[in-house]
Design a protein around this motif. Structure first.
Motif, PDB file in Angstrom:
ATOM      1  N   MET A   1       0.844  -1.182   0.000  1.00  0.00           N
ATOM      2  CA  MET A   1       0.000   0.000   0.000  1.00  0.00           C
ATOM      3  C   MET A   1       0.888   1.243   0.000  1.00  0.00           C
ATOM      4  O   MET A   1       1.831   1.346   0.780  1.00  0.00           O
ATOM      5  CB  MET A   1      -0.895  -0.022   1.235  1.00  0.00           C
ATOM      6  N   ILE A   2       0.582   2.185  -0.829  1.00  0.00           N
ATOM      7  CA  ILE A   2       1.355   3.421  -0.953  1.00  0.00           C
ATOM      8  C   ILE A   2       0.687   4.504  -0.119  1.00  0.00           C
ATOM      9  O   ILE A   2      -0.526   4.706  -0.197  1.00  0.00           O
ATOM     10  CB  ILE A   2       1.427   3.858  -2.424  1.00  0.00           C
ATOM     11  N   ILE A   3       1.508   5.203   0.684  1.00  0.00           N
ATOM     12  CA  ILE A   3       0.955   6.316   1.461  1.00  0.00           C
ATOM     13  C   ILE A   3       1.324   7.627   0.781  1.00  0.00           C
ATOM     14  O   ILE A   3       2.313   7.712   0.065  1.00  0.00           O
ATOM     15  CB  ILE A   3       1.444   6.303   2.924  1.00  0.00           C
ATOM     16  N   GLY A   4       0.518   8.615   1.012  1.00  0.00           N
ATOM     17  CA  GLY A   4       0.758   9.920   0.397  1.00  0.00           C
ATOM     18  C   GLY A   4       1.685  10.781   1.243  1.00  0.00           C
ATOM     19  O   GLY A   4       2.101  10.408   2.336  1.00  0.00           O
ATOM     20  N   CYS A   5       2.004  11.945   0.711  1.00  0.00           N
ATOM     21  CA  CYS A   5       2.845  12.891   1.436  1.00  0.00           C
ATOM     22  C   CYS A   5       2.457  14.307   1.030  1.00  0.00           C
ATOM     23  O   CYS A   5       1.745  14.509   0.037  1.00  0.00           O
ATOM     24  CB  CYS A   5       4.325  12.627   1.160  1.00  0.00           C
ATOM     25  N   ARG A   6       2.920  15.259   1.815  1.00  0.00           N
ATOM     26  CA  ARG A   6       2.662  16.659   1.494  1.00  0.00           C
ATOM     27  C   ARG A   6       3.738  17.514   2.145  1.00  0.00           C
ATOM     28  O   ARG A   6       4.445  17.081   3.051  1.00  0.00           O
ATOM     29  CB  ARG A   6       1.274  17.096   1.953  1.00  0.00           C
ATOM     30  N   TRP A   7       3.851  18.739   1.664  1.00  0.00           N
ATOM     31  CA  TRP A   7       4.791  19.706   2.223  1.00  0.00           C
ATOM     32  C   TRP A   7       4.060  20.551   3.251  1.00  0.00           C
ATOM     33  O   TRP A   7       2.926  20.972   3.025  1.00  0.00           O
ATOM     34  CB  TRP A   7       5.350  20.608   1.125  1.00  0.00           C
ATOM     35  N   VAL A   8       4.710  20.822   4.375  1.00  0.00           N
ATOM     36  CA  VAL A   8       4.146  21.692   5.397  1.00  0.00           C
ATOM     37  C   VAL A   8       5.093  22.887   5.557  1.00  0.00           C
ATOM     38  O   VAL A   8       6.277  22.707   5.836  1.00  0.00           O
ATOM     39  CB  VAL A   8       3.987  20.961   6.750  1.00  0.00           C
ATOM     40  N   PHE A   9       4.562  24.080   5.347  1.00  0.00           N
ATOM     41  CA  PHE A   9       5.337  25.316   5.440  1.00  0.00           C
ATOM     42  C   PHE A   9       4.968  26.039   6.729  1.00  0.00           C
ATOM     43  O   PHE A   9       3.789  26.198   7.026  1.00  0.00           O
ATOM     44  CB  PHE A   9       5.061  26.218   4.242  1.00  0.00           C
ATOM     45  N   THR A  10       5.967  26.500   7.474  1.00  0.00           N
ATOM     46  CA  THR A  10       5.748  27.161   8.753  1.00  0.00           C
ATOM     47  C   THR A  10       6.594  28.421   8.839  1.00  0.00           C
ATOM     48  O   THR A  10       7.735  28.426   8.378  1.00  0.00           O
ATOM     49  CB  THR A  10       6.147  26.222   9.918  1.00  0.00           C
TER      50      THR A  10
END
Length: 196
Positions: A1-10
């Motif tokens: 199973m492939i999990i997703g990802c995302r960028w978090v900007f702070t």
């Protein structure tokens, strides 16, 4: 199973409200993980408030030194035991479709990241002669030639108390060989407790 990802900007701010800097992290979308497929056990111990209070009262009564450290990017130090596959992050040039990344090390928001981090930290402490307390596994103790050291960790924040001050720098030097550390100086605030 492939999990997703995302960028978090702070945006990080100073105490006066001015901008201190910018931070970006690649995080997984951990809620898409399935138990038994891309993660197993996830439990990692956290500090018991009673242990913090008892340790602080001992420090006050024995007049021991208190010091605080933070581990930079704590979850990124850890090898993964399971096979975890992640989709390609947005913004990466992908000429080949259908490709994924196999993660060798933990990323933020993976369900197994806290457990992997605590396992790695525990191994490092034991290699330096510390023993885990039986009553609270986040408390590490060392007694050597009349010198006592106690370290309490909560995720990536820790405080150290010693009866001989040079033990702090020795422990800091050792931990710096294992992890990227940030010296926060004397303990002032920990888990909602103001220390004076």
């Amino acid at each position: 199973m492939i999990i997703g990802c995302r960028w978090v900007f702070t945006i990080k701010h100073n105490a006066n409200g001015s901008i201190k800097g910018y931070k970006v992290r690649l995080v997984t979308i951990g809620y898409t993980q399935t138990y038994g497929i891309n993660h197993e056990e996830t439990f990692a111990p956290v500090a018991k408030l009673n242990t913090v209070r008892v340790l602080l009262s001992l420090v006050a009564n024995l007049d021991w030194s208190l010091h605080q450290f933070d581990v930079k990017n704590a979850f990124l130090h850890n090898e993964l035991a399971e096979e975890v596959y992640m989709g390609i992050p947005l913004g990466y040039n992908t000429t080949q479709t259908g490709k994924v990344y196999r993660l060798q090390k933990a990323l933020y928001i993976l369900k197994q990241s806290p457990r992997a981090w605590f396992g790695r930290f525990t191994m490092a402490m034991k290699n330096n002669g510390f023993k885990q307390s039986n009553s609270d596994h986040i408390l590490f103790l060392k007694h050597h030639k009349g010198n006592g050291t106690a370290l309490l960790i909560y995720v990536d924040d820790m405080f150290i108390t010693v009866n001989v001050k040079h033990e702090i720098s020795q422990l800091q030097d050792y931990l710096s060989t294992e992890f990227k550390m940030k010296d926060l100086g004397g303990l002032k605030y920990f888990l909602g407790i103001d220390v004076a």
